[in-house]
Design a protein around this motif. Structure first.
Motif, PDB file in Angstrom:
ATOM      1  N   GLN A  53      27.821  36.823   6.553  1.00  0.00           N
ATOM      2  CA  GLN A  53      28.739  35.799   7.045  1.00  0.00           C
ATOM      3  C   GLN A  53      28.628  34.543   6.191  1.00  0.00           C
ATOM      4  O   GLN A  53      29.629  33.888   5.889  1.00  0.00           O
ATOM      5  N   ALA A  54      27.396  34.221   5.770  1.00  0.00           N
ATOM      6  CA  ALA A  54      27.182  33.039   4.926  1.00  0.00           C
ATOM      7  C   ALA A  54      27.923  33.176   3.597  1.00  0.00           C
ATOM      8  O   ALA A  54      28.521  32.215   3.093  1.00  0.00           O
TER       9      ALA A  54
ATOM     10  N   SER B 130      27.878  23.206  -0.796  1.00  0.00           N
ATOM     11  CA  SER B 130      26.754  23.005   0.116  1.00  0.00           C
ATOM     12  C   SER B 130      27.049  21.885   1.104  1.00  0.00           C
ATOM     13  O   SER B 130      26.680  21.967   2.280  1.00  0.00           O
ATOM     14  N   ALA B 131      27.746  20.835   0.634  1.00  0.00           N
ATOM     15  CA  ALA B 131      28.080  19.721   1.515  1.00  0.00           C
ATOM     16  C   ALA B 131      29.049  20.155   2.606  1.00  0.00           C
ATOM     17  O   ALA B 131      28.931  19.741   3.763  1.00  0.00           O
ATOM     18  N   VAL B 132      29.992  21.006   2.235  1.00  0.00           N
ATOM     19  CA  VAL B 132      30.960  21.497   3.225  1.00  0.00           C
ATOM     20  C   VAL B 132      30.268  22.374   4.259  1.00  0.00           C
ATOM     21  O   VAL B 132      30.499  22.236   5.465  1.00  0.00           O
ATOM     22  N   ARG B 133      29.399  23.274   3.797  1.00  0.00           N
ATOM     23  CA  ARG B 133      28.734  24.197   4.709  1.00  0.00           C
ATOM     24  C   ARG B 133      27.549  23.567   5.432  1.00  0.00           C
ATOM     25  O   ARG B 133      27.114  24.047   6.480  1.00  0.00           O
ATOM     26  N   GLY B 134      26.971  22.512   4.814  1.00  0.00           N
ATOM     27  CA  GLY B 134      25.837  21.856   5.450  1.00  0.00           C
ATOM     28  C   GLY B 134      24.507  22.533   5.179  1.00  0.00           C
ATOM     29  O   GLY B 134      23.491  22.166   5.786  1.00  0.00           O
ATOM     30  N   VAL B 135      24.472  23.522   4.296  1.00  0.00           N
ATOM     31  CA  VAL B 135      23.239  24.227   3.944  1.00  0.00           C
ATOM     32  C   VAL B 135      23.247  24.554   2.458  1.00  0.00           C
ATOM     33  O   VAL B 135      24.288  24.518   1.796  1.00  0.00           O
ATOM     34  N   ASN B 136      22.067  24.902   1.948  1.00  0.00           N
ATOM     35  CA  ASN B 136      21.926  25.304   0.561  1.00  0.00           C
ATOM     36  C   ASN B 136      22.708  26.595   0.320  1.00  0.00           C
ATOM     37  O   ASN B 136      22.491  27.596   1.001  1.00  0.00           O
TER      38      ASN B 136
ATOM     39  N   LEU C 233      44.780  28.041   5.656  1.00  0.00           N
ATOM     40  CA  LEU C 233      43.528  27.893   6.387  1.00  0.00           C
ATOM     41  C   LEU C 233      43.038  26.458   6.404  1.00  0.00           C
ATOM     42  O   LEU C 233      42.090  26.121   7.106  1.00  0.00           O
ATOM     43  N   ALA C 234      43.701  25.586   5.645  1.00  0.00           N
ATOM     44  CA  ALA C 234      43.262  24.199   5.523  1.00  0.00           C
ATOM     45  C   ALA C 234      42.991  23.511   6.861  1.00  0.00           C
ATOM     46  O   ALA C 234      41.997  22.789   6.999  1.00  0.00           O
ATOM     47  N   PRO C 235      43.839  23.671   7.880  1.00  0.00           N
ATOM     48  CA  PRO C 235      43.593  22.977   9.147  1.00  0.00           C
ATOM     49  C   PRO C 235      42.278  23.362   9.809  1.00  0.00           C
ATOM     50  O   PRO C 235      41.753  22.619  10.637  1.00  0.00           O
ATOM     51  N   PHE C 236      41.717  24.525   9.430  1.00  0.00           N
ATOM     52  CA  PHE C 236      40.493  24.993  10.063  1.00  0.00           C
ATOM     53  C   PHE C 236      39.244  24.668   9.259  1.00  0.00           C
ATOM     54  O   PHE C 236      38.136  24.901   9.725  1.00  0.00           O
ATOM     55  N   LEU C 237      39.435  24.153   8.029  1.00  0.00           N
ATOM     56  CA  LEU C 237      38.283  23.796   7.206  1.00  0.00           C
ATOM     57  C   LEU C 237      37.827  22.382   7.509  1.00  0.00           C
ATOM     58  O   LEU C 237      38.636  21.512   7.852  1.00  0.00           O
ATOM     59  N   PRO C 238      36.514  22.111   7.373  1.00  0.00           N
ATOM     60  CA  PRO C 238      36.021  20.750   7.585  1.00  0.00           C
ATOM     61  C   PRO C 238      36.634  19.811   6.554  1.00  0.00           C
ATOM     62  O   PRO C 238      37.054  20.226   5.484  1.00  0.00           O
ATOM     63  N   GLU C 239      36.682  18.531   6.907  1.00  0.00           N
ATOM     64  CA  GLU C 239      37.145  17.538   5.935  1.00  0.00           C
ATOM     65  C   GLU C 239      36.030  17.371   4.927  1.00  0.00           C
ATOM     66  O   GLU C 239      35.128  16.554   5.080  1.00  0.00           O
ATOM     67  N   ALA C 240      36.093  18.163   3.873  1.00  0.00           N
ATOM     68  CA  ALA C 240      34.992  18.241   2.932  1.00  0.00           C
ATOM     69  C   ALA C 240      34.641  16.898   2.307  1.00  0.00           C
ATOM     70  O   ALA C 240      33.475  16.541   2.176  1.00  0.00           O
ATOM     71  N   ASP C 241      35.644  16.123   1.903  1.00  0.00           N
ATOM     72  CA  ASP C 241      35.361  14.851   1.259  1.00  0.00           C
ATOM     73  C   ASP C 241      34.596  13.927   2.189  1.00  0.00           C
ATOM     74  O   ASP C 241      33.678  13.220   1.782  1.00  0.00           O
ATOM     75  N   ALA C 242      34.992  13.934   3.467  1.00  0.00           N
ATOM     76  CA  ALA C 242      34.310  13.077   4.430  1.00  0.00           C
ATOM     77  C   ALA C 242      32.878  13.544   4.636  1.00  0.00           C
ATOM     78  O   ALA C 242      31.940  12.743   4.701  1.00  0.00           O
ATOM     79  N   ILE C 243      32.700  14.870   4.721  1.00  0.00           N
ATOM     80  CA  ILE C 243      31.364  15.410   4.916  1.00  0.00           C
ATOM     81  C   ILE C 243      30.484  15.089   3.724  1.00  0.00           C
ATOM     82  O   ILE C 243      29.330  14.688   3.862  1.00  0.00           O
ATOM     83  N   GLU C 244      31.038  15.226   2.524  1.00  0.00           N
ATOM     84  CA  GLU C 244      30.259  14.959   1.325  1.00  0.00           C
ATOM     85  C   GLU C 244      29.831  13.504   1.277  1.00  0.00           C
ATOM     86  O   GLU C 244      28.704  13.175   0.925  1.00  0.00           O
ATOM     87  N   ALA C 245      30.728  12.610   1.633  1.00  0.00           N
ATOM     88  CA  ALA C 245      30.419  11.187   1.589  1.00  0.00           C
ATOM     89  C   ALA C 245      29.322  10.827   2.588  1.00  0.00           C
ATOM     90  O   ALA C 245      28.453  10.004   2.314  1.00  0.00           O
ATOM     91  N   GLU C 246      29.379  11.463   3.766  1.00  0.00           N
ATOM     92  CA  GLU C 246      28.407  11.141   4.811  1.00  0.00           C
ATOM     93  C   GLU C 246      27.064  11.812   4.589  1.00  0.00           C
ATOM     94  O   GLU C 246      26.031  11.318   5.028  1.00  0.00           O
ATOM     95  N   SER C 247      27.059  12.967   3.904  1.00  0.00           N
ATOM     96  CA  SER C 247      25.822  13.729   3.803  1.00  0.00           C
ATOM     97  C   SER C 247      25.314  13.897   2.386  1.00  0.00           C
ATOM     98  O   SER C 247      24.465  14.729   2.119  1.00  0.00           O
TER      99      SER C 247
ATOM    100  N   ASP D 129      16.450  28.935  -8.018  1.00  0.00           N
ATOM    101  CA  ASP D 129      15.623  30.110  -7.789  1.00  0.00           C
ATOM    102  C   ASP D 129      14.886  30.074  -6.470  1.00  0.00           C
ATOM    103  O   ASP D 129      14.077  30.947  -6.163  1.00  0.00           O
ATOM    104  N   ALA D 130      15.147  29.028  -5.674  1.00  0.00           N
ATOM    105  CA  ALA D 130      14.470  28.910  -4.388  1.00  0.00           C
ATOM    106  C   ALA D 130      15.043  29.920  -3.416  1.00  0.00           C
ATOM    107  O   ALA D 130      16.200  30.332  -3.531  1.00  0.00           O
ATOM    108  N   PRO D 131      14.233  30.366  -2.439  1.00  0.00           N
ATOM    109  CA  PRO D 131      14.747  31.310  -1.431  1.00  0.00           C
ATOM    110  C   PRO D 131      15.937  30.726  -0.704  1.00  0.00           C
ATOM    111  O   PRO D 131      15.975  29.538  -0.401  1.00  0.00           O
ATOM    112  N   ASP D 132      16.914  31.546  -0.428  1.00  0.00           N
ATOM    113  CA  ASP D 132      18.123  31.094   0.258  1.00  0.00           C
ATOM    114  C   ASP D 132      17.913  31.153   1.763  1.00  0.00           C
ATOM    115  O   ASP D 132      17.598  32.208   2.304  1.00  0.00           O
ATOM    116  N   PRO D 133      18.043  30.020   2.476  1.00  0.00           N
ATOM    117  CA  PRO D 133      17.868  30.026   3.914  1.00  0.00           C
ATOM    118  C   PRO D 133      18.864  30.912   4.630  1.00  0.00           C
ATOM    119  O   PRO D 133      18.679  31.307   5.763  1.00  0.00           O
ATOM    120  N   ASP D 134      19.981  31.260   3.948  1.00  0.00           N
ATOM    121  CA  ASP D 134      20.974  32.129   4.571  1.00  0.00           C
ATOM    122  C   ASP D 134      20.599  33.603   4.431  1.00  0.00           C
ATOM    123  O   ASP D 134      21.291  34.481   4.942  1.00  0.00           O
TER     124      ASP D 134
END
Length: 203
Positions: free
Chosen positions: A89-90, A110-116, A165-179, A189-194
């Motif tokens: 799913q990831a 990563s900013a849109v999804r909130g994870v590595n 699908l745009a209406p269902f995606l997070p506002e990526a620019d806003a998320i990136e700016a905040e996070s 090469d780090a282990p993927d948390p997903d």
């Protein structure tokens, strides 16, 4: 139209491993593009009328033979022996972000999804679903986009056929700016948390 054009097209298309454009076929067979295009569409219609187990489709900008969906189970049983390659799913979520925001860097995904997403991106690269598309001028970060193989697997002629699908995606620019500070500089090469994500879906 020459009697041997359709058989020649069938012979060539039997050995291709990716969709072939009308221009390429016309060049190889030394025939006018329009004549080749008409023959391809006639062949496709003929296979449908005859109820053949395969059809000829225009996908990802080119033509190729495909098994008809109603016989997919039989083909999978023979070729895969019950084993199907699936995406987590990831991976599907990451692929969706790339598809709708391409070209896009790993950090933005990563900013849109909130994870590595580095581990997932490596998987998508290995599967041939995404590819590098230059670098971001401001940061020098590598940009990624989907491939023709992605279009082929999704059954799309081009990216313009992606569903709205745009209406269902997070506002990526806003998320990136905040996070932005909350998204670390990941070790590729780090282990993927997903990696522990057990939800899988066939692409």
């Amino acid at each position: 139209m020459s009697d041997n054009l359709k058989p020649a097209l069938e012979a060539v298309l039997m050995v291709v491993d990716e969709p072939v454009t009308e221009e390429h076929l016309a060049k190889v067979l030394e025939r006018p593009r329009r004549e080749v295009a008409d023959a391809l569409r006639e062949l496709s219609d003929e296979y449908t009328v005859q109820g053949r187990g395969f059809d000829l489709r225009l996908i990802a900008g080119g033509w190729r033979f495909y098994t008809r969906p109603e016989y997919a189970e039989a083909v999978e049983s023979f070729v895969l022996d019950g084993q199907q390659a699936r995406l987590t799913q990831a991976a599907l979520e990451t692929l969706a972000v790339v598809a709708y925001r391409q070209p896009v860097s790993r950090s933005r995904v990563s900013a849109v999804r909130g994870v590595n997403c580095d581990g997932v991106m490596r998987t998508l690269l290995q599967r041939g679903l995404v590819e590098e598309a230059g670098t971001e001028p401001e940061t020098g970060a590598i940009l990624y986009r989907t491939t023709n193989y992605f279009l082929e697997r999704m059954g799309l002629r081009g990216l313009d056929e992606l569903p709205e699908l745009a209406p269902f995606l997070p506002e990526a620019d806003a998320i990136e700016a905040e996070s932005q500070e909350g998204v670390p500089s990941f070790d590729p090469d780090a282990p993927d948390p997903d990696a522990d994500d057990t939800t899988t879906t066939e692409l």
